[in-house]
Write a protein that holds these residues in place. Sequence first.
Motif, PDB file in Angstrom:
ATOM      1  N   VAL A   1       0.843  -1.193   0.000  1.00  0.00           N
ATOM      2  CA  VAL A   1       0.000   0.000   0.000  1.00  0.00           C
ATOM      3  C   VAL A   1       0.878   1.243   0.000  1.00  0.00           C
ATOM      4  O   VAL A   1       2.036   1.209   0.423  1.00  0.00           O
ATOM      5  N   ASP A   2       0.326   2.340  -0.483  1.00  0.00           N
ATOM      6  CA  ASP A   2       1.015   3.625  -0.404  1.00  0.00           C
ATOM      7  C   ASP A   2       0.954   4.139   1.025  1.00  0.00           C
ATOM      8  O   ASP A   2      -0.073   3.998   1.707  1.00  0.00           O
ATOM      9  N   GLY A   3       2.039   4.749   1.470  1.00  0.00           N
ATOM     10  CA  GLY A   3       2.056   5.344   2.796  1.00  0.00           C
ATOM     11  C   GLY A   3       2.883   4.553   3.786  1.00  0.00           C
ATOM     12  O   GLY A   3       3.470   3.514   3.458  1.00  0.00           O
ATOM     13  N   ARG A   4       2.922   5.042   5.008  1.00  0.00           N
ATOM     14  CA  ARG A   4       3.647   4.390   6.100  1.00  0.00           C
ATOM     15  C   ARG A   4       2.693   4.172   7.268  1.00  0.00           C
ATOM     16  O   ARG A   4       1.707   4.903   7.415  1.00  0.00           O
ATOM     17  N   PRO A   5       2.956   3.174   8.107  1.00  0.00           N
ATOM     18  CA  PRO A   5       2.011   2.824   9.178  1.00  0.00           C
ATOM     19  C   PRO A   5       1.688   3.969  10.126  1.00  0.00           C
ATOM     20  O   PRO A   5       0.627   3.956  10.773  1.00  0.00           O
ATOM     21  N   GLU A   6       2.569   4.979  10.226  1.00  0.00           N
ATOM     22  CA  GLU A   6       2.313   6.098  11.116  1.00  0.00           C
ATOM     23  C   GLU A   6       1.260   7.056  10.572  1.00  0.00           C
ATOM     24  O   GLU A   6       0.688   7.861  11.320  1.00  0.00           O
ATOM     25  N   ASP A   7       1.011   6.993   9.262  1.00  0.00           N
ATOM     26  CA  ASP A   7      -0.016   7.855   8.672  1.00  0.00           C
ATOM     27  C   ASP A   7      -1.379   7.481   9.266  1.00  0.00           C
ATOM     28  O   ASP A   7      -1.726   6.294   9.344  1.00  0.00           O
TER      29      ASP A   7
ATOM     30  N   LYS B   1      -3.201 -13.405  11.559  1.00  0.00           N
ATOM     31  CA  LYS B   1      -1.766 -13.172  11.448  1.00  0.00           C
ATOM     32  C   LYS B   1      -1.548 -11.913  10.638  1.00  0.00           C
ATOM     33  O   LYS B   1      -2.226 -11.679   9.639  1.00  0.00           O
ATOM     34  N   PHE B   2      -0.604 -11.077  11.101  1.00  0.00           N
ATOM     35  CA  PHE B   2      -0.277  -9.854  10.389  1.00  0.00           C
ATOM     36  C   PHE B   2       1.178  -9.511  10.679  1.00  0.00           C
ATOM     37  O   PHE B   2       1.623  -9.555  11.824  1.00  0.00           O
ATOM     38  N   GLU B   3       1.941  -9.186   9.618  1.00  0.00           N
ATOM     39  CA  GLU B   3       3.340  -8.809   9.805  1.00  0.00           C
ATOM     40  C   GLU B   3       3.765  -7.829   8.717  1.00  0.00           C
ATOM     41  O   GLU B   3       3.530  -8.062   7.529  1.00  0.00           O
ATOM     42  N   ILE B   4       4.363  -6.741   9.136  1.00  0.00           N
ATOM     43  CA  ILE B   4       4.916  -5.782   8.186  1.00  0.00           C
ATOM     44  C   ILE B   4       6.287  -6.270   7.733  1.00  0.00           C
ATOM     45  O   ILE B   4       7.157  -6.554   8.553  1.00  0.00           O
ATOM     46  N   LEU B   5       6.472  -6.376   6.423  1.00  0.00           N
ATOM     47  CA  LEU B   5       7.747  -6.837   5.861  1.00  0.00           C
ATOM     48  C   LEU B   5       8.686  -5.686   5.529  1.00  0.00           C
ATOM     49  O   LEU B   5       9.892  -5.900   5.381  1.00  0.00           O
ATOM     50  N   GLY B   6       8.148  -4.493   5.394  1.00  0.00           N
ATOM     51  CA  GLY B   6       9.021  -3.371   5.092  1.00  0.00           C
ATOM     52  C   GLY B   6       8.265  -2.079   4.864  1.00  0.00           C
ATOM     53  O   GLY B   6       7.120  -2.080   4.404  1.00  0.00           O
ATOM     54  N   VAL B   7       8.914  -0.989   5.232  1.00  0.00           N
ATOM     55  CA  VAL B   7       8.440   0.363   4.924  1.00  0.00           C
ATOM     56  C   VAL B   7       9.610   1.055   4.248  1.00  0.00           C
ATOM     57  O   VAL B   7      10.681   1.204   4.842  1.00  0.00           O
ATOM     58  N   TYR B   8       9.441   1.473   2.994  1.00  0.00           N
ATOM     59  CA  TYR B   8      10.589   1.901   2.210  1.00  0.00           C
ATOM     60  C   TYR B   8      10.190   2.971   1.194  1.00  0.00           C
ATOM     61  O   TYR B   8       9.014   3.072   0.812  1.00  0.00           O
ATOM     62  N   PRO B   9      11.160   3.778   0.765  1.00  0.00           N
ATOM     63  CA  PRO B   9      10.853   4.834  -0.201  1.00  0.00           C
ATOM     64  C   PRO B   9      10.373   4.265  -1.530  1.00  0.00           C
ATOM     65  O   PRO B   9      10.917   3.274  -2.022  1.00  0.00           O
ATOM     66  N   ALA B  10       9.371   4.891  -2.103  1.00  0.00           N
ATOM     67  CA  ALA B  10       8.887   4.496  -3.427  1.00  0.00           C
ATOM     68  C   ALA B  10       9.900   4.941  -4.478  1.00  0.00           C
ATOM     69  O   ALA B  10      10.385   6.067  -4.442  1.00  0.00           O
ATOM     70  N   ASP B  11      10.220   4.041  -5.398  1.00  0.00           N
ATOM     71  CA  ASP B  11      11.137   4.397  -6.472  1.00  0.00           C
ATOM     72  C   ASP B  11      10.461   5.435  -7.376  1.00  0.00           C
ATOM     73  O   ASP B  11       9.276   5.307  -7.700  1.00  0.00           O
ATOM     74  N   PRO B  12      11.192   6.471  -7.799  1.00  0.00           N
ATOM     75  CA  PRO B  12      10.605   7.491  -8.685  1.00  0.00           C
ATOM     76  C   PRO B  12      10.026   6.924  -9.968  1.00  0.00           C
ATOM     77  O   PRO B  12       9.185   7.569 -10.613  1.00  0.00           O
TER      78      PRO B  12
END
Length: 283
Positions: free
Chosen positions: A244-250, A266-277
């Motif tokens: 999804v777009d965004g970060r969990p803090e939004d 079950k739920f697990e975040i695998l990564g929060v990372y910058p979107a490639d341009p």
Amino acid sequence: MSILKKIAFQGEPGANSHEACRTYFPEYEAYPCKTFEEAFEAIKTGTAALGMIPIENSIAGRVADVHHLLPASGLKIIGERFKPIRFQLMANKGVKLADIKTVASMPIALSQCRNSLKKLGVATEAAGDTAGAAKDLAAKPDPTRGAVAPALAAEIYGLDILARDIEDERHNTTRFLVMTADKTPPAPEFTHRCVTSFVFRVRNLPAALYKALGGFATNGVNMTKLESYMEGGAFTATFFYAEVDGRPEDRSLALALDELKFFSEKFEILGVYPADPFRDRGA
């Protein structure tokens, strides 16, 4: 002995993944692995500090092996890179294009160059890897044979490029995930547009998936990917990988994830990372 940190990739030296490592992480030493399992293990054990792992291609779709390994890998996603895929027809030194009768490469590469190879009137032969086909040709020179591989393979194995960029579709692009074994990698700067990747398994309730995903619509969160999996040989798709777009803090995404968790076991975040341009340019 090299003191550079390593970045693992799957394939022979000269593969598209190797080119991606050299393009985006030139300060790292590219570390080839025969299989995706070996690449993931190299990252987990610290043999490699990072991994450059292809997850999907604009023509061929998702990389099935990676989607199978990713949810249980224990690794975190810290970035994404989009790489245009360019294939070159190469041969041994001194060979002319008119001499080529048979061309070898990975089946998916051959299919992506089908029209170009048909115009050349050559036969095709399947190989396990694009760069591997180039490596084999260098080891066993044959003036009637060629290989389809990235340009880096010709550089590494001392081959001549006879025809450049022979892929049929110019939008041919592979998306790579940058992986780390760090359980708590630094969060991206808040100035970056971000992507959040996660896995979840819905509870055994009627319309559980519909209810679990409802929060993304009501909170205006853009879900860019949703992939289902079979677990333990069961023919029920209850396990999902999503982006999804965004970060969990939004606030909007936080509310959507709270609703998802309520209907998931079950739920697990695998990564929060910058979107490639590249996402903004399109394929």
